[in-house]
Design a protein around this motif. Structure first.
Motif, PDB file in Angstrom:
ATOM      1  N   ALA A 226     -41.651  -7.558  27.405  1.00  0.00           N
ATOM      2  CA  ALA A 226     -42.090  -8.088  28.705  1.00  0.00           C
ATOM      3  C   ALA A 226     -40.892  -8.462  29.571  1.00  0.00           C
ATOM      4  O   ALA A 226     -40.864  -8.162  30.773  1.00  0.00           O
ATOM      5  CB  ALA A 226     -43.004  -9.297  28.500  1.00  0.00           C
ATOM      6  N   ASP A 227     -39.899  -9.102  28.977  1.00  0.00           N
ATOM      7  CA  ASP A 227     -38.695  -9.479  29.732  1.00  0.00           C
ATOM      8  C   ASP A 227     -37.942  -8.249  30.241  1.00  0.00           C
ATOM      9  O   ASP A 227     -37.487  -8.224  31.385  1.00  0.00           O
ATOM     10  CB  ASP A 227     -37.755 -10.333  28.872  1.00  0.00           C
ATOM     11  N   LEU A 228     -37.815  -7.228  29.389  1.00  0.00           N
ATOM     12  CA  LEU A 228     -37.135  -5.993  29.806  1.00  0.00           C
ATOM     13  C   LEU A 228     -37.853  -5.336  30.989  1.00  0.00           C
ATOM     14  O   LEU A 228     -37.214  -4.920  31.962  1.00  0.00           O
ATOM     15  CB  LEU A 228     -37.055  -5.009  28.643  1.00  0.00           C
ATOM     16  N   ILE A 229     -39.166  -5.235  30.902  1.00  0.00           N
ATOM     17  CA  ILE A 229     -39.941  -4.611  31.982  1.00  0.00           C
ATOM     18  C   ILE A 229     -39.838  -5.434  33.257  1.00  0.00           C
ATOM     19  O   ILE A 229     -39.626  -4.901  34.345  1.00  0.00           O
ATOM     20  CB  ILE A 229     -41.405  -4.421  31.555  1.00  0.00           C
ATOM     21  N   ARG A 230     -39.994  -6.754  33.125  1.00  0.00           N
ATOM     22  CA  ARG A 230     -39.910  -7.642  34.298  1.00  0.00           C
ATOM     23  C   ARG A 230     -38.541  -7.522  34.970  1.00  0.00           C
ATOM     24  O   ARG A 230     -38.439  -7.391  36.188  1.00  0.00           O
ATOM     25  CB  ARG A 230     -40.169  -9.083  33.860  1.00  0.00           C
ATOM     26  N   ASN A 231     -37.471  -7.497  34.168  1.00  0.00           N
ATOM     27  CA  ASN A 231     -36.121  -7.374  34.725  1.00  0.00           C
ATOM     28  C   ASN A 231     -35.908  -6.016  35.380  1.00  0.00           C
ATOM     29  O   ASN A 231     -35.298  -5.918  36.449  1.00  0.00           O
ATOM     30  CB  ASN A 231     -35.066  -7.614  33.644  1.00  0.00           C
TER      31      ASN A 231
ATOM     32  N   SER B  79     -34.330  -3.122  39.608  1.00  0.00           N
ATOM     33  CA  SER B  79     -34.165  -1.712  39.965  1.00  0.00           C
ATOM     34  C   SER B  79     -35.245  -1.188  40.897  1.00  0.00           C
ATOM     35  O   SER B  79     -34.950  -0.566  41.909  1.00  0.00           O
ATOM     36  CB  SER B  79     -34.148  -0.853  38.704  1.00  0.00           C
ATOM     37  N   VAL B  80     -36.493  -1.438  40.553  1.00  0.00           N
ATOM     38  CA  VAL B  80     -37.596  -0.838  41.308  1.00  0.00           C
ATOM     39  C   VAL B  80     -37.806  -1.531  42.653  1.00  0.00           C
ATOM     40  O   VAL B  80     -37.904  -0.867  43.689  1.00  0.00           O
ATOM     41  CB  VAL B  80     -38.891  -0.844  40.470  1.00  0.00           C
TER      42      VAL B  80
ATOM     43  N   LEU C 211     -44.002 -11.137  38.940  1.00  0.00           N
ATOM     44  CA  LEU C 211     -44.265 -12.533  38.622  1.00  0.00           C
ATOM     45  C   LEU C 211     -43.305 -13.022  37.548  1.00  0.00           C
ATOM     46  O   LEU C 211     -42.891 -12.254  36.674  1.00  0.00           O
ATOM     47  CB  LEU C 211     -45.704 -12.699  38.141  1.00  0.00           C
ATOM     48  N   SER C 212     -42.984 -14.285  37.595  1.00  0.00           N
ATOM     49  CA  SER C 212     -42.086 -14.853  36.588  1.00  0.00           C
ATOM     50  C   SER C 212     -42.839 -15.052  35.277  1.00  0.00           C
ATOM     51  O   SER C 212     -44.070 -15.000  35.234  1.00  0.00           O
ATOM     52  CB  SER C 212     -41.523 -16.188  37.073  1.00  0.00           C
ATOM     53  N   ASP C 213     -42.110 -15.296  34.228  1.00  0.00           N
ATOM     54  CA  ASP C 213     -42.697 -15.521  32.914  1.00  0.00           C
ATOM     55  C   ASP C 213     -43.672 -16.697  32.948  1.00  0.00           C
ATOM     56  O   ASP C 213     -44.722 -16.660  32.325  1.00  0.00           O
ATOM     57  CB  ASP C 213     -41.588 -15.758  31.889  1.00  0.00           C
ATOM     58  N   THR C 214     -43.342 -17.746  33.683  1.00  0.00           N
ATOM     59  CA  THR C 214     -44.213 -18.922  33.721  1.00  0.00           C
ATOM     60  C   THR C 214     -45.506 -18.640  34.483  1.00  0.00           C
ATOM     61  O   THR C 214     -46.512 -19.270  34.234  1.00  0.00           O
ATOM     62  CB  THR C 214     -43.496 -20.128  34.363  1.00  0.00           C
ATOM     63  N   ASP C 215     -45.484 -17.666  35.403  1.00  0.00           N
ATOM     64  CA  ASP C 215     -46.690 -17.298  36.135  1.00  0.00           C
ATOM     65  C   ASP C 215     -47.639 -16.461  35.295  1.00  0.00           C
ATOM     66  O   ASP C 215     -48.834 -16.411  35.555  1.00  0.00           O
ATOM     67  CB  ASP C 215     -46.345 -16.468  37.395  1.00  0.00           C
TER      68      ASP C 215
END
Length: 95
Positions: free
Chosen positions: A57-62, A67-68, A86-90
């Motif tokens: 999840a962190d890799l995809i979010r970053n 990049s995108v 969205l952030s991890d906390t969201d």
């Protein structure tokens, strides 16, 4: 097809990235309608796979944020993001 025959289309931010090779022949504008939303979830059984689901999840979010999102902003010609990450906390439902 839009770039070649002068038509129009509704698309997602990822459609815009896929059509970047036609950038010179297209214009990206936001829809005048209410903004549509979509959430993507990563689901894993609690206690299985250790920390791997969180790492993915962190890799995809970053990747989306670093990049995108900048590429979509550049192609859209505006400073507005056509989507947000969205952030991890969201997004964390259960840990």
């Amino acid at each position: 097809m839009v770039a070649m025959v002068g038509g129009w289309s509704l698309g997602t931010p990822l459609n815009i990235l896929d059509s970047a090779r036609f950038e010179a022949g297209t214009e990206v504008i936001q829809s005048p309608f209410t903004r549509l939303t979509r959430k993507v979830y990563l689901v894993a059984r609690r206690g299985e796979l250790g920390t791997l689901p969180g790492q993915v999840a962190d890799l995809i979010r970053n990747f989306l944020g670093d990049s995108v999102t900048p590429q979509v902003r550049r192609l859209s010609g505006s400073g507005d993001a056509l989507f947000e990450v969205l952030s991890d906390t969201d997004t964390a439902l259960h840990r």
